[in-house]
Design an enzyme around this catalytic site. Structure first.
Site, short mmCIF file in Angstrom:
data_model
loop_
_atom_site.label_atom_id
_atom_site.label_comp_id
_atom_site.label_asym_id
_atom_site.label_seq_id
_atom_site.Cartn_x
_atom_site.Cartn_y
_atom_site.Cartn_z
CG HIS A 274 -5.53 -2.15 9.06
ND1 HIS A 274 -5.64 -0.79 9.24
CD2 HIS A 274 -4.22 -2.43 9.30
CE1 HIS A 274 -4.47 -0.30 9.56
NE2 HIS A 274 -3.59 -1.26 9.61
CG ASP B 299 -0.26 -0.39 2.52
OD1 ASP B 299 0.99 -0.39 2.57
OD2 ASP B 299 -0.97 -0.69 3.49
CG ASP C 32 -8.32 -0.91 12.02
OD1 ASP C 32 -7.37 -1.64 11.66
OD2 ASP C 32 -8.72 0.06 11.35
CD GLU D 295 -8.37 1.31 7.92
OE1 GLU D 295 -8.26 0.41 8.77
OE2 GLU D 295 -7.68 2.35 7.97
P1 PGA Z 1 2.57 -1.32 12.81
O1 PGA Z 1 1.34 -1.22 11.78
O2 PGA Z 1 3.49 -2.35 12.25
O3 PGA Z 1 3.17 0.06 12.78
O4 PGA Z 1 1.99 -1.70 14.12
C1 PGA Z 1 0.74 -2.39 11.34
C2 PGA Z 1 -0.37 -2.08 10.38
O5 PGA Z 1 -1.07 -1.06 10.54
O6 PGA Z 1 -0.56 -2.87 9.44
#
Ligand code: PGA
Length: 260
Positions: free
Chosen positions: A138, A67, A136, A143
């Site tokens: 994701h 992404d 959350d 999302e």
């Molecule tokens: P993080 O993010 O590795 O910074 O915890 C994970 C994500 O949002 O996929």
């Protein structure tokens, strides 16, 4: 689903790097699906070390990132392209023309997203897709509420994600509101998925994703539908798993069975 529990973040990262390195050694022209965020940073450090000290060769490897923030140019310090350069690409011998990160500046977004999907297909698909998990639930920027069949597209970021990611920006208002992301359906087409999570604050959502129902409200739960998934956790992220003891036992038994 293979659930591996390591004692801490460093051990989790080393283990994850071993899976990637094994693929690169066995299939030098493999296709890696890569992720950004804090979680894979040490895995990238370990891959860099393996490149420098052990000669792990990325010269024929192709990479696709999950992404990118929409609206950020590649040279913006918070763009995921920049993140990948800083944390991995500039330290290894991957060829710049085999590196793909979705463009945050695409004008015809729909056509661009279709072309991203096409590029993945043209190289024969992703061999291993590395994934983090958001607070959350994701995966990539899918999302809660994203279709489990979704494809690469423009998405609006959830308030929670904007808050989670505000730490990287000067102020919360600077966090982009949109992103281009591979869909859950796109991710599920990778031959192997490897989800990483560390820290206490991921424990609940990891348990929901692995042991809860498959639901578009926790898009990481879609991993339960894939035939080849490795989940690598540290002790803290594994602390709310109901079947923790079984996963530890199963991992030991499987290693014994295959002799290592
Ligand atoms: P993080 O993010 O590795 O910074 O915890 C994970 C994500 O949002 O996929």
């Amino acid at each position: 689903m293979r659930v591996i529990i390591e004692k801490d973040y460093e051990a989790m990262s080393k283990r994850a790097a071993q899976f990637v390195a094994e693929l690169v050694r066995n299939k030098p022209d493999c296709v890696l699906g890569l992720a950004t965020g804090s979680t894979p940073v040490s895995m990238y450090k370990e891959l860099t070390r393996m490149h420098k000290e052990e000669g792990l060769d990325f010269s024929l490897v192709t990479t696709f990132n999950l992404d990118e923030y929409y609206g950020l140019p590649p040279d913006h310090e918070q763009s995921y392209y920049y993140f990948m350069q800083e944390n991995l690409f500039k330290h290894i011998n991957v060829s710049p023309h085999r590196v793909r990160v979705p463009s945050g500046l695409a004008k015809d977004v729909k056509a661009y997203c279709e072309s991203y999907e096409r590029m993945i297909k043209e190289v024969g698909g992703i061999d291993i897709q590395v994934l983090g998990i958001g607070g959350d639930g994701h995966i990539a920027f899918n999302e809660p509420g994203s279709s489990l069949a979704s494809r690469t597209r423009l998405v609006a970021l959830d308030e929670q994600t904007i808050k989670d990611n505000a730490r990287f920006f000067e102020k919360e208002e600077d966090v982009p509101r949109y992103a281009i992301t591979m869909g859950v359906g796109t991710i599920l087409e990778a031959k192997r998925l490897m989800l990483l999570a560390n820290g206490k604050k991921k424990a609940k959502v990891v348990a929901q994703a692995i042991e809860g129902p498959v639901t578009s409200q926790i898009t990481a739960s879609a991993l339960q539908l894939h035939p080849d998934v490795i989940v690598v956790l540290d002790e803290e992220a594994a602390s709310e798993l109901k079947r923790r003891e079984y996963y530890l036992h199963a991992e030991k038994m499987i290693q014994e069975f295959y002799g290592g």
